[in-house]
Design an enzyme around this catalytic site. Structure first.
Site, PDB file in Angstrom:
ATOM      1  N   LYS A 129      31.588   9.802  19.246  1.00  0.00           N
ATOM      2  CA  LYS A 129      32.962   9.475  19.645  1.00  0.00           C
ATOM      3  C   LYS A 129      33.025   8.010  20.073  1.00  0.00           C
ATOM      4  CE  LYS A 129      34.977   9.334  23.460  1.00  0.00           C
ATOM      5  NZ  LYS A 129      35.735   8.105  23.183  1.00  0.00           N
ATOM      6  N   GLY A 184      28.472   2.459  28.079  1.00  0.00           N
ATOM      7  CA  GLY A 184      29.784   2.152  28.639  1.00  0.00           C
ATOM      8  C   GLY A 184      29.636   1.705  30.079  1.00  0.00           C
ATOM      9  N   SER A 185      30.680   1.909  30.847  1.00  0.00           N
ATOM     10  CA  SER A 185      30.672   1.375  32.210  1.00  0.00           C
ATOM     11  C   SER A 185      29.945   2.309  33.182  1.00  0.00           C
ATOM     12  CB  SER A 185      32.109   1.154  32.679  1.00  0.00           C
ATOM     13  OG  SER A 185      32.758   2.400  32.760  1.00  0.00           O
ATOM     14  N   THR A 186      29.486   1.725  34.248  1.00  0.00           N
ATOM     15  CA  THR A 186      28.796   2.502  35.298  1.00  0.00           C
ATOM     16  C   THR A 186      29.760   3.519  35.899  1.00  0.00           C
ATOM     17  OG1 THR A 186      27.319   0.650  35.708  1.00  0.00           O
ATOM     18  CG2 THR A 186      27.548   2.253  37.500  1.00  0.00           C
ATOM     19  N   THR A 228      32.319   5.145  34.497  1.00  0.00           N
ATOM     20  CA  THR A 228      32.469   6.324  33.620  1.00  0.00           C
ATOM     21  C   THR A 228      31.173   7.127  33.583  1.00  0.00           C
ATOM     22  OG1 THR A 228      34.027   5.061  32.281  1.00  0.00           O
ATOM     23  CG2 THR A 228      33.163   7.062  31.300  1.00  0.00           C
ATOM     24  N   GLU A 241      23.381   3.662  28.971  1.00  0.00           N
ATOM     25  CA  GLU A 241      23.277   2.190  28.894  1.00  0.00           C
ATOM     26  C   GLU A 241      24.565   1.634  29.492  1.00  0.00           C
ATOM     27  OE1 GLU A 241      20.728   0.578  28.164  1.00  0.00           O
ATOM     28  OE2 GLU A 241      19.510   1.839  26.852  1.00  0.00           O
ATOM     29  N   CYS A 272      27.275  -6.495  27.624  1.00  0.00           N
ATOM     30  CA  CYS A 272      26.602  -5.948  28.811  1.00  0.00           C
ATOM     31  C   CYS A 272      25.536  -6.925  29.311  1.00  0.00           C
ATOM     32  CB  CYS A 272      25.987  -4.593  28.493  1.00  0.00           C
ATOM     33  SG  CYS A 272      24.900  -4.604  27.062  1.00  0.00           S
ATOM     34  N   GLU A 287      31.304  -7.783  37.378  1.00  0.00           N
ATOM     35  CA  GLU A 287      30.998  -7.997  35.958  1.00  0.00           C
ATOM     36  C   GLU A 287      32.314  -8.396  35.286  1.00  0.00           C
ATOM     37  OE1 GLU A 287      30.447  -4.407  33.576  1.00  0.00           O
ATOM     38  OE2 GLU A 287      29.074  -5.450  32.249  1.00  0.00           O
TER      39      GLU A 287
HETATM   40  P1  NAD Z   1      34.052   2.796  29.375  1.00  0.00           P
HETATM   41  O1  NAD Z   1      33.091   3.395  30.316  1.00  0.00           O
HETATM   42  O2  NAD Z   1      35.455   2.627  29.793  1.00  0.00           O
HETATM   43  O3  NAD Z   1      34.112   3.651  28.030  1.00  0.00           O
HETATM   44  C1  NAD Z   1      32.954   3.950  27.278  1.00  0.00           C
HETATM   45  C2  NAD Z   1      33.166   5.218  26.490  1.00  0.00           C
HETATM   46  O4  NAD Z   1      33.304   6.313  27.393  1.00  0.00           O
HETATM   47  C3  NAD Z   1      34.433   5.229  25.614  1.00  0.00           C
HETATM   48  O5  NAD Z   1      34.105   5.818  24.372  1.00  0.00           O
HETATM   49  C4  NAD Z   1      35.372   6.114  26.405  1.00  0.00           C
HETATM   50  O6  NAD Z   1      36.339   6.772  25.591  1.00  0.00           O
HETATM   51  C5  NAD Z   1      34.407   7.122  27.008  1.00  0.00           C
HETATM   52  N1  NAD Z   1      34.899   7.840  28.194  1.00  0.00           N
HETATM   53  C6  NAD Z   1      35.879   7.473  29.055  1.00  0.00           C
HETATM   54  N2  NAD Z   1      36.012   8.402  30.051  1.00  0.00           N
HETATM   55  C7  NAD Z   1      35.072   9.347  29.824  1.00  0.00           C
HETATM   56  C8  NAD Z   1      34.664  10.522  30.503  1.00  0.00           C
HETATM   57  N3  NAD Z   1      35.249  10.925  31.629  1.00  0.00           N
HETATM   58  N4  NAD Z   1      33.631  11.229  29.997  1.00  0.00           N
HETATM   59  C9  NAD Z   1      32.980  10.824  28.882  1.00  0.00           C
HETATM   60  N5  NAD Z   1      33.329   9.724  28.186  1.00  0.00           N
HETATM   61  C10 NAD Z   1      34.359   8.984  28.650  1.00  0.00           C
HETATM   62  O7  NAD Z   1      33.389   1.416  28.936  1.00  0.00           O
HETATM   63  P2  NAD Z   1      34.012   0.296  28.001  1.00  0.00           P
HETATM   64  O8  NAD Z   1      35.087  -0.387  28.791  1.00  0.00           O
HETATM   65  O9  NAD Z   1      34.336   0.868  26.658  1.00  0.00           O
HETATM   66  O10 NAD Z   1      32.774  -0.688  27.799  1.00  0.00           O
HETATM   67  C11 NAD Z   1      32.477  -1.727  28.667  1.00  0.00           C
HETATM   68  C12 NAD Z   1      31.312  -1.375  29.576  1.00  0.00           C
HETATM   69  O11 NAD Z   1      30.204  -0.963  28.790  1.00  0.00           O
HETATM   70  C13 NAD Z   1      30.828  -2.564  30.384  1.00  0.00           C
HETATM   71  O12 NAD Z   1      30.547  -2.182  31.708  1.00  0.00           O
HETATM   72  C14 NAD Z   1      29.538  -2.961  29.685  1.00  0.00           C
HETATM   73  O13 NAD Z   1      28.642  -3.681  30.486  1.00  0.00           O
HETATM   74  C15 NAD Z   1      29.027  -1.646  29.240  1.00  0.00           C
HETATM   75  N6  NAD Z   1      28.106  -1.802  28.121  1.00  0.00           N
HETATM   76  C16 NAD Z   1      26.780  -1.557  28.328  1.00  0.00           C
HETATM   77  C17 NAD Z   1      25.873  -1.753  27.299  1.00  0.00           C
HETATM   78  C18 NAD Z   1      24.402  -1.499  27.487  1.00  0.00           C
HETATM   79  O14 NAD Z   1      23.697  -1.355  26.506  1.00  0.00           O
HETATM   80  N7  NAD Z   1      23.895  -1.449  28.694  1.00  0.00           N
HETATM   81  C19 NAD Z   1      26.326  -2.189  26.057  1.00  0.00           C
HETATM   82  C20 NAD Z   1      27.674  -2.437  25.892  1.00  0.00           C
HETATM   83  C21 NAD Z   1      28.558  -2.228  26.939  1.00  0.00           C
END
Ligand code: NAD
Length: 484
Positions: A184, A235-237, A239, A257, A291, A389
């Site tokens: 997804k 994604g984000s910490t 979430t 990650e 990230c 961040e």
């Molecule tokens: P986000 O956490 O908002 O969303 C990430 C994913 O989670 C999306 O697909 C979203 O639809 C899904 N999601 C949202 N709510 C959810 C829930 N309750 N349960 C399960 N899934 C859910 O993050 P973003 O804004 O898309 O990405 C940016 C963040 O990702 C930044 O903090 C960045 O540092 C981090 N990031 C980390 C890495 C890494 O490898 N460490 C790489 C890229 C981005």
């Protein structure tokens, strides 16, 4: 070939594409759709299918049905499939690159091309990896072997900054180790994932790779689902904390990650002039939506002023614009949510009167989500631009007096993703060894590899991707003991 109209044709073709879900090896429409917007123009790029909960169920059921046959294949057979998938991706890569620029914003000629190239390379090379059986003991009486067996259905959830690379980073190790997947993508950037899922149709057996798009609620449903054995989440910490809580129902395996606030430390004895360019790209590549972007740059006080001057001079030469245009170095911010966060951070920087030798004001009259390269000179440690961040093109460059002070400041963060140290080798390595991060680079930065594990410490993640460890995270460890 007309170089100005060719991208326009390619863009029109991608916008006209009929994007559908990928379930059980078929392209499936959804009753509802949602808009995907080009961040360079804030105009409609295409409609994405909005999967229902029932369609998510079908995708999980398809992955569950496909699992036993896929898992029963030999490594060599799965490797053949994964490498044929890499060939199929290669054949459609120009479309994928165009689509990536249109939905994510990054420049087509540089970052979009390198993201897609790297992703295809990853699929091909990870497709050649194996986790061999390890013999722990083999005596006259006893044999002990450690095997790695697949987990079952893996749910992959990805963000919007590197949708192709981060998606395929999950697909390849998941499949080669014998699992099946439901992926997804972020609702902001679903098209490239639907497209690479479509490319898998007819190449991979039905049900092995399913791709669904829709709202965040699908992610929540995946993390709760009893038939999903593992979630690989980027994604984000914030979430991720929901993911951990809702995965508890069946004790899912998790790879997380997450975000970072990476520090780079330039020591007094660094060849700092040579470090300016790599550090610029490490901070501002993908317009800071990374990230592992350098988000805090600590420079020794004895060279700080000269460093800032040189850094600003280089940064001034950068062109921010539509990634489809040749000559654009940095594209727009991918979505309005992030753009608005940056407006707020820029306001805070201005209100507090920090010194801003470059940028600092976002021109909200522009149609795209364009944010200027912005450098903040020596803001206090407590400032938001240092503590948060930003995920955008704004960088604090902070002076420090001693190595210990730099290390203490770099480590004073709830995050621990990556960091880098620049200086004479022995001293720089000594400093690097004190950083509380999953990855540390010395006099280089942002090197990744198929066999190099990558993951965050502290609140930047759990587990790793890549390398032997990354593959092993898609498996159960199974120990066999045989009496002879
Ligand atoms: P986000 O956490 O908002 O969303 C990430 C994913 O989670 C999306 O697909 C979203 O639809 C899904 N999601 C949202 N709510 C959810 C829930 N309750 N349960 C399960 N899934 C859910 O993050 P973003 O804004 O898309 O990405 C940016 C963040 O990702 C930044 O903090 C960045 O540092 C981090 N990031 C980390 C890495 C890494 O490898 N460490 C790489 C890229 C981005």
């Amino acid at each position: 070939m007309n170089t100005t109209t060719q991208p326009a044709h390619a863009a029109a073709a991608m916008s006209a594409h009929n994007f559908r879900l990928v379930i059980q090896g078929e392209l499936v429409a959804a009753q509802d759709t949602f808009d995907v917007v080009n961040p360079a123009s804030n105009t409609l790029l295409a409609q994405a299918p909005k999967a229902t909960a029932a369609q998510l169920e079908s995708a999980i059921a398809a992955a569950k049905r496909a699992f036993p046959l896929w898992a029963a294949l030999s490594w060599e057979e799965r490797s053949g499939y994964v490498q044929r998938y890499a060939d199929a991706l290669e054949a459609r890569k120009e479309e994928l690159i165009t689509l990536l620029t249109l939905e994510q914003g990054k420049p087509r000629a540089t970052m979009a091309t390198s993201e897609v190239d790297a992703a295809i390379f990853w699929v091909r090379e990870v497709g050649k990896r194996q986790l061999p059986v390890e013999t722990i003991e083999d005596t006259a009486e006893h044999v002990v072997e450690v095997h790695h067996t697949p987990l079952g259905v893996v749910g992959a959830i990805t963000p919007w900054n590197f949708p192709v690379l981060l998606g395929l980073w999950k697909v390849a190790p998941c499949l080669i180790t014998g699992n099946t997947m439901v992926l997804k993508p972020s609702p902001y950037t679903p098209l490239t994932s639907l497209f690479f899922g479509e490319i898998a149709v007819g190449v991979l057996p039905p049900g092995v790779l399913n791709v669904i798009s829709g709202g965040n609620e699908l992610g929540q449903l995946m993390t709760e689902h009893p038939d999903i054995a593992k979630i690989s989440f980027t994604g984000s910490t914030a979430t991720a904390k929901h993911v951990v809580a809702s995965s508890a129902s069946n004790l899912k395996r998790l790879t997380l990650e997450l975000g970072g606030n990476d520090a780079a430390i330039v020591l007094a004895d660094a060849d700092w002039e040579a470090a300016v360019e790599p550090l610029f790209w490490a901070a501002f590549g993908n317009s800071g939506q990374w990230c592992i972007a350098v988000k805090r740059l600590y420079v020794h006080a004895s060279i700080h002023a000269a460093f800032v001057e040189r850094f600003v001079a280089f940064a001034r030469t950068m062109v921010v614009g539509d990634g489809m245009e040749a000559g654009t170095h940095l594209g727009p911010i991918q979505n309005k949510m992030q753009y608005n966060k940056l407006l707020d951070l820029f306001d805070d920087t201005r209100r507090n009167g920090y010194k801003v030798p470059l940028g600092g004001t976002i021109d909200t009259s522009l149609v795209g989500n364009f944010v200027p390269v912005t450098i903040v000179d020596n803001p206090p440690e407590s400032s938001r631009v240092v503590q948060e961040e930003p995920f955008g093109p704004i960088l604090p460059i902070i002076a420090f007096d001693s190595d210990d002070e730099a290390v203490a400041k770099a480590n004073a963060s709830p995050y621990g993703l990556a960091g880098s140290v620049w200086g004479a080798r022995v001293r720089a390595i000594a400093v690097a060894k004190q950083l509380e991060t999953g990855t540390v680079w010395v006099n280089e930065i942002h090197i990744h590899g198929i066999d190099i594990p990558f993951g965050g410490h502290k609140q930047s993640g759990m587990g790793v991707e890549n390398g032997h460890e990354g593959l092993a995270e898609y498996t159960n460890t199974k120990t066999y003991m045989f009496k002879k």
